[in-house]
Design an enzyme around this catalytic site. Sequence first.
Site, PDB file in Angstrom:
ATOM      1  N   GLY A  31      22.177  44.787  11.026  1.00  0.00           N
ATOM      2  CA  GLY A  31      22.576  43.767  10.059  1.00  0.00           C
ATOM      3  C   GLY A  31      22.794  44.313   8.656  1.00  0.00           C
ATOM      4  O   GLY A  31      22.943  45.516   8.456  1.00  0.00           O
ATOM      5  N   HIS A  34      28.156  45.946   5.941  1.00  0.00           N
ATOM      6  CA  HIS A  34      29.064  46.491   4.933  1.00  0.00           C
ATOM      7  C   HIS A  34      30.324  46.930   5.679  1.00  0.00           C
ATOM      8  O   HIS A  34      30.418  46.741   6.908  1.00  0.00           O
ATOM      9  CB  HIS A  34      28.395  47.628   4.157  1.00  0.00           C
ATOM     10  N   GLU A  35      31.244  47.546   4.953  1.00  0.00           N
ATOM     11  CA  GLU A  35      32.524  47.928   5.568  1.00  0.00           C
ATOM     12  C   GLU A  35      32.348  48.871   6.766  1.00  0.00           C
ATOM     13  O   GLU A  35      33.178  48.898   7.655  1.00  0.00           O
ATOM     14  CB  GLU A  35      33.447  48.570   4.533  1.00  0.00           C
ATOM     15  N   GLY A  36      31.282  49.674   6.755  1.00  0.00           N
ATOM     16  CA  GLY A  36      31.029  50.556   7.896  1.00  0.00           C
ATOM     17  C   GLY A  36      30.855  49.751   9.173  1.00  0.00           C
ATOM     18  O   GLY A  36      31.509  50.010  10.196  1.00  0.00           O
ATOM     19  N   HIS A  37      29.980  48.742   9.104  1.00  0.00           N
ATOM     20  CA  HIS A  37      29.775  47.875  10.274  1.00  0.00           C
ATOM     21  C   HIS A  37      31.086  47.162  10.643  1.00  0.00           C
ATOM     22  O   HIS A  37      31.443  47.058  11.817  1.00  0.00           O
ATOM     23  CB  HIS A  37      28.724  46.801   9.973  1.00  0.00           C
ATOM     24  N   GLY A 150      28.725  54.685  14.570  1.00  0.00           N
ATOM     25  CA  GLY A 150      29.336  55.322  13.404  1.00  0.00           C
ATOM     26  C   GLY A 150      28.997  56.803  13.320  1.00  0.00           C
ATOM     27  O   GLY A 150      27.855  57.207  13.583  1.00  0.00           O
ATOM     28  N   GLN A 151      29.964  57.591  12.915  1.00  0.00           N
ATOM     29  CA  GLN A 151      29.733  59.022  12.662  1.00  0.00           C
ATOM     30  C   GLN A 151      28.712  59.230  11.539  1.00  0.00           C
ATOM     31  O   GLN A 151      28.047  60.249  11.480  1.00  0.00           O
ATOM     32  CB  GLN A 151      31.079  59.692  12.311  1.00  0.00           C
ATOM     33  N   MET A 187      28.731  54.512   2.964  1.00  0.00           N
ATOM     34  CA  MET A 187      28.142  53.170   2.943  1.00  0.00           C
ATOM     35  C   MET A 187      26.894  53.131   3.819  1.00  0.00           C
ATOM     36  O   MET A 187      26.855  53.742   4.890  1.00  0.00           O
ATOM     37  CB  MET A 187      29.158  52.148   3.429  1.00  0.00           C
ATOM     38  N   ARG A 190      20.977  50.826   3.139  1.00  0.00           N
ATOM     39  CA  ARG A 190      19.918  51.283   2.221  1.00  0.00           C
ATOM     40  C   ARG A 190      20.441  51.576   0.820  1.00  0.00           C
ATOM     41  O   ARG A 190      19.644  51.752  -0.103  1.00  0.00           O
ATOM     42  CB  ARG A 190      19.206  52.504   2.798  1.00  0.00           C
TER      43      ARG A 190
HETATM   44  P1  AMP Z   1      22.790  50.176  11.227  1.00  0.00           P
HETATM   45  O1  AMP Z   1      22.948  48.725  11.019  1.00  0.00           O
HETATM   46  O2  AMP Z   1      22.548  50.944   9.960  1.00  0.00           O
HETATM   47  O3  AMP Z   1      21.848  50.529  12.341  1.00  0.00           O
HETATM   48  O4  AMP Z   1      24.210  50.698  11.700  1.00  0.00           O
HETATM   49  C1  AMP Z   1      24.874  50.109  12.799  1.00  0.00           C
HETATM   50  C2  AMP Z   1      26.045  50.982  13.182  1.00  0.00           C
HETATM   51  O5  AMP Z   1      26.926  51.086  12.062  1.00  0.00           O
HETATM   52  C3  AMP Z   1      25.636  52.408  13.572  1.00  0.00           C
HETATM   53  O6  AMP Z   1      26.421  52.834  14.673  1.00  0.00           O
HETATM   54  C4  AMP Z   1      25.978  53.178  12.334  1.00  0.00           C
HETATM   55  O7  AMP Z   1      26.276  54.542  12.587  1.00  0.00           O
HETATM   56  C5  AMP Z   1      27.200  52.448  11.838  1.00  0.00           C
HETATM   57  N1  AMP Z   1      27.406  52.706  10.416  1.00  0.00           N
HETATM   58  C6  AMP Z   1      26.495  52.567   9.410  1.00  0.00           C
HETATM   59  N2  AMP Z   1      27.041  52.949   8.231  1.00  0.00           N
HETATM   60  C7  AMP Z   1      28.307  53.345   8.506  1.00  0.00           C
HETATM   61  C8  AMP Z   1      29.388  53.853   7.710  1.00  0.00           C
HETATM   62  N3  AMP Z   1      29.265  54.044   6.397  1.00  0.00           N
HETATM   63  N4  AMP Z   1      30.553  54.138   8.332  1.00  0.00           N
HETATM   64  C9  AMP Z   1      30.692  53.948   9.672  1.00  0.00           C
HETATM   65  N5  AMP Z   1      29.723  53.483  10.462  1.00  0.00           N
HETATM   66  C10 AMP Z   1      28.548  53.178   9.899  1.00  0.00           C
END
Ligand code: AMP
Length: 285
Positions: A31, A34-37, A150-151, A187, A190
């Site tokens: 949750g 951001h743009e990554g998600h 995500g990478q 992004m 945290r």
């Molecule tokens: P999280 O919510 O932080 O557990 O992330 C969920 C998914 O989003 C994971 O596969 C992460 O690798 C991916 N993710 C987080 N930040 C980024 C980002 N800046 N760019 C691309 N993918 C991301």
Amino acid sequence: MKTVRTVAELRAELAEPRRAGRRIGLVPTMGSFHEGHLSLMRRAREDCSVVVVSLFVNPTQFGPGEDLDTYPRDEARDAALAEAEGVDLLFAPPTSEVYPEGFDVVVRVRGLSGVLCGAPDRRGPDHFDGVTTVVAKLFNMVAPDVAYFGQKDAQQSVVIGRMVRDLDIPVRIEVCPTVRESDGLAMSSRNAYLSDEERRRALALHGALEAADAVVARGERDASVVLAAARAEFDSSDVEPEYLELRSATDLAPVEQVNGSTVLAVAARVGRTRLIDNKVLGETP
Ligand code: AMP
């Protein structure tokens, strides 16, 4: 978009599309989107006819003293963002649904979970045990055809790839590019913890990756020279890396020579916030 909270509801929603042979995509998240998600959701939307996003702040991947209690949570905002991306199902279970009373299983990818972030003096292997255990459960709950990661979390993607291979889990793993702010900061949920001053200092991570990449682009292949370029960038900042390592992007083995599949991985604490970033070197952008 529908929000479901139990495995039974989730399976009921997916039964018909699965029978019809529709491709199901899963984006696992904690949750605070951001743009990554959102980039992962978009990719899933392009590839799949049913897109499931899981939203679960997984307690077992946080160590003692880590930020489980303060981790940013805003389900209503996240639901609106997911809906705008055309997500079909938001799976947001309570902890008791994922870890019922007496839960007693750990899925461990042994070697890969104990390096980089998983080294004993860092987050330790228990962190990735938490990740692999919850992701294995999500794969069993959703049974997706494709799952998107995500990478940004390079080690996580490699660890999950190995789990899927070694346990013969029938899912294809897609690793999507890191999404960055316009100044290069990767992004992350945290990043919200950073003060303005810390936000500026946090650019040291991306600066180090770029410095190393520039050296590789000029033809340098010697790992120690490439690392020195990245290290010099940190030396001219006031951020001290927790680690800065060149590894194979496919199996995280240490490398002496940089080739097309070498990742430079970095972690650093900026104030109280632990940040990670990485770059596959020598790739055309
Ligand atoms: P999280 O919510 O932080 O557990 O992330 C969920 C998914 O989003 C994971 O596969 C992460 O690798 C991916 N993710 C987080 N930040 C980024 C980002 N800046 N760019 C691309 N993918 C991301």
